[in-house]
Scaffold this motif. Structure first.
Motif, mmCIF file in Angstrom:
data_model
loop_
_atom_site.group_PDB
_atom_site.id
_atom_site.type_symbol
_atom_site.label_atom_id
_atom_site.label_comp_id
_atom_site.label_asym_id
_atom_site.label_seq_id
_atom_site.Cartn_x
_atom_site.Cartn_y
_atom_site.Cartn_z
ATOM 1 N N VAL A 1 1.022 -1.080 -0.178
ATOM 2 C CA VAL A 1 -0.015 -0.290 -0.048
ATOM 3 C C VAL A 1 0.608 0.877 -0.454
ATOM 4 O O VAL A 1 2.140 1.927 1.107
ATOM 5 N N PRO A 2 0.773 2.056 -1.109
ATOM 6 C CA PRO A 2 1.411 3.317 -1.212
ATOM 7 C C PRO A 2 1.444 4.081 0.555
ATOM 8 O O PRO A 2 0.441 4.166 1.243
ATOM 9 N N ASP B 1 2.248 7.527 0.301
ATOM 10 C CA ASP B 1 2.489 9.395 0.191
ATOM 11 C C ASP B 1 1.068 8.702 -0.533
ATOM 12 O O ASP B 1 -0.149 7.816 -1.018
ATOM 13 N N GLU B 2 0.449 10.098 -1.013
ATOM 14 C CA GLU B 2 -1.400 10.245 -0.733
ATOM 15 C C GLU B 2 -0.381 9.989 -1.705
ATOM 16 O O GLU B 2 -0.597 10.325 -3.332
ATOM 17 N N SER B 3 -1.556 9.296 -2.819
ATOM 18 C CA SER B 3 -1.524 8.189 -4.773
ATOM 19 C C SER B 3 -2.777 7.959 -4.627
ATOM 20 O O SER B 3 -4.114 7.664 -3.981
ATOM 21 N N ALA B 4 -2.943 8.122 -6.729
ATOM 22 C CA ALA B 4 -4.588 7.677 -6.800
ATOM 23 C C ALA B 4 -4.426 6.136 -6.858
ATOM 24 O O ALA B 4 -3.909 5.353 -6.530
ATOM 25 N N LYS B 5 -6.277 5.738 -6.667
ATOM 26 C CA LYS B 5 -6.233 5.006 -6.248
ATOM 27 C C LYS B 5 -5.920 3.277 -7.286
ATOM 28 O O LYS B 5 -5.551 3.879 -8.664
ATOM 29 N N GLY B 6 -5.714 2.707 -7.147
ATOM 30 C CA GLY B 6 -5.410 1.580 -8.189
ATOM 31 C C GLY B 6 -3.371 1.328 -8.059
ATOM 32 O O GLY B 6 -3.163 1.126 -8.292
ATOM 33 N N THR B 7 -3.180 2.470 -7.162
ATOM 34 C CA THR B 7 -1.359 2.870 -7.167
ATOM 35 C C THR B 7 -1.224 1.954 -5.812
ATOM 36 O O THR B 7 -0.945 2.298 -4.801
ATOM 37 N N GLY B 8 0.036 1.017 -5.915
ATOM 38 C CA GLY B 8 1.051 0.154 -5.373
ATOM 39 C C GLY B 8 2.780 1.296 -4.634
ATOM 40 O O GLY B 8 2.488 1.603 -5.830
ATOM 41 N N LEU C 1 6.516 0.287 -4.483
ATOM 42 C CA LEU C 1 7.681 -0.520 -3.899
ATOM 43 C C LEU C 1 8.303 -0.124 -3.023
ATOM 44 O O LEU C 1 8.912 1.354 -3.651
ATOM 45 N N TYR C 2 8.769 0.057 -1.392
ATOM 46 C CA TYR C 2 9.636 0.370 -0.600
ATOM 47 C C TYR C 2 10.834 0.166 -0.970
ATOM 48 O O TYR C 2 10.839 1.010 -0.285
ATOM 49 N N ALA C 3 11.442 -0.866 -1.192
ATOM 50 C CA ALA C 3 12.430 -0.978 -1.171
ATOM 51 C C ALA C 3 13.133 -2.144 -1.476
ATOM 52 O O ALA C 3 12.613 -3.339 -2.245
ATOM 53 N N ALA D 1 2.094 1.487 -10.140
ATOM 54 C CA ALA D 1 2.853 1.430 -9.032
ATOM 55 C C ALA D 1 4.298 2.716 -9.095
ATOM 56 O O ALA D 1 4.778 2.881 -10.393
ATOM 57 N N TYR D 2 4.989 2.756 -7.670
ATOM 58 C CA TYR D 2 5.782 3.982 -7.871
ATOM 59 C C TYR D 2 6.861 3.145 -6.527
ATOM 60 O O TYR D 2 6.347 2.919 -5.966
ATOM 61 N N LEU D 3 8.452 3.850 -6.802
ATOM 62 C CA LEU D 3 9.064 3.864 -5.960
ATOM 63 C C LEU D 3 9.909 4.990 -5.543
ATOM 64 O O LEU D 3 10.165 6.174 -6.499
#
Length: 182
Positions: free
Chosen positions: A90-91, A93-100, A102-104, A136-138
């Motif tokens: 789960v993100p 940060d504030e993120s759009a719905k459907g966004t995960g 990658l923490y590390a 997804a983002y990192l």
């Protein structure tokens, strides 16, 4: 959802990826500390890197892995030993719905360049997709070109968004990378 153990595409290596268990805590801590100390000289303050305590970090991992909540990190195993990990979910940060997120992704430096980081990244990306995320983002530390190159080789792109991680003195500039999982 439990990923299948994924074999390393390099037949000369006996690597696989599986979910972390509580007994992996020490190996995860060791991978984190060694990876940071190898990747971040000149990026993160040397005193901070030297002060990283494997025992303390291992205790936090043991506590986290001992709970029955959340996604467990993936670990890379080489010749029966855990040599790295990847964490996502789960993100934060504030993120759009459907966004995960990658923490590390951390790997013992002795294992860099052997395809294990790729295995972890590909399995984490697939797991984010299975969890229903469409993107997804990192965040990657400015100056960590090795990590940026890995992400870019596998379809992640620099979004141009930057932030400063205030946990560090001075603050650590980070770049946001993202991928379309659809």
């Amino acid at each position: 959802m439990e990923p299948a153990a994924t074999q390393n595409p390099n037949p000369d290596e006996a690597g696989l990826v599986r979910r972390a268990v509580e007994q992996d805590a020490g190996a995860l801590a060791e991978a984190l500390v060694q990876a940071w100390r190898a990747a971040y000289p000149g990026i993160i303050d040397a005193d901070f890197l030297e002060s990283m305590d494997v025992q303390q970090i291992s205790g936090r991992w043991a506590h986290s892995l001992g709970r029955d909540t959340g996604e467990k990190p993936l670990v890379a195993v080489l010749d029966g030993e855990v040599v790295g990990f990847c964490q996502f979910g789960v993100p934060r940060d504030e993120s759009a719905k459907g966004t995960g997120e990658l923490y590390a992704l951390n790997l013992l430096p002795a294992c860099w360049g052997r395809g294990l980081g790729t295995l972890l990244l590909l399995e984490a990306t697939a797991a984010l997709r299975r969890l229903g995320y469409s993107t997804a983002y990192l965040w990657v530390a400015e100056g960590n070109r090795r990590a940026m190159d890995l992400y870019e080789r596998h379809g992640w792109h620099d979004t141009g968004t930057m932030k400063e991680d205030a946990r560090f003195t001075p603050g650590l500039p980070e770049r946001r990378f993202a991928i379309d999982l659809a």
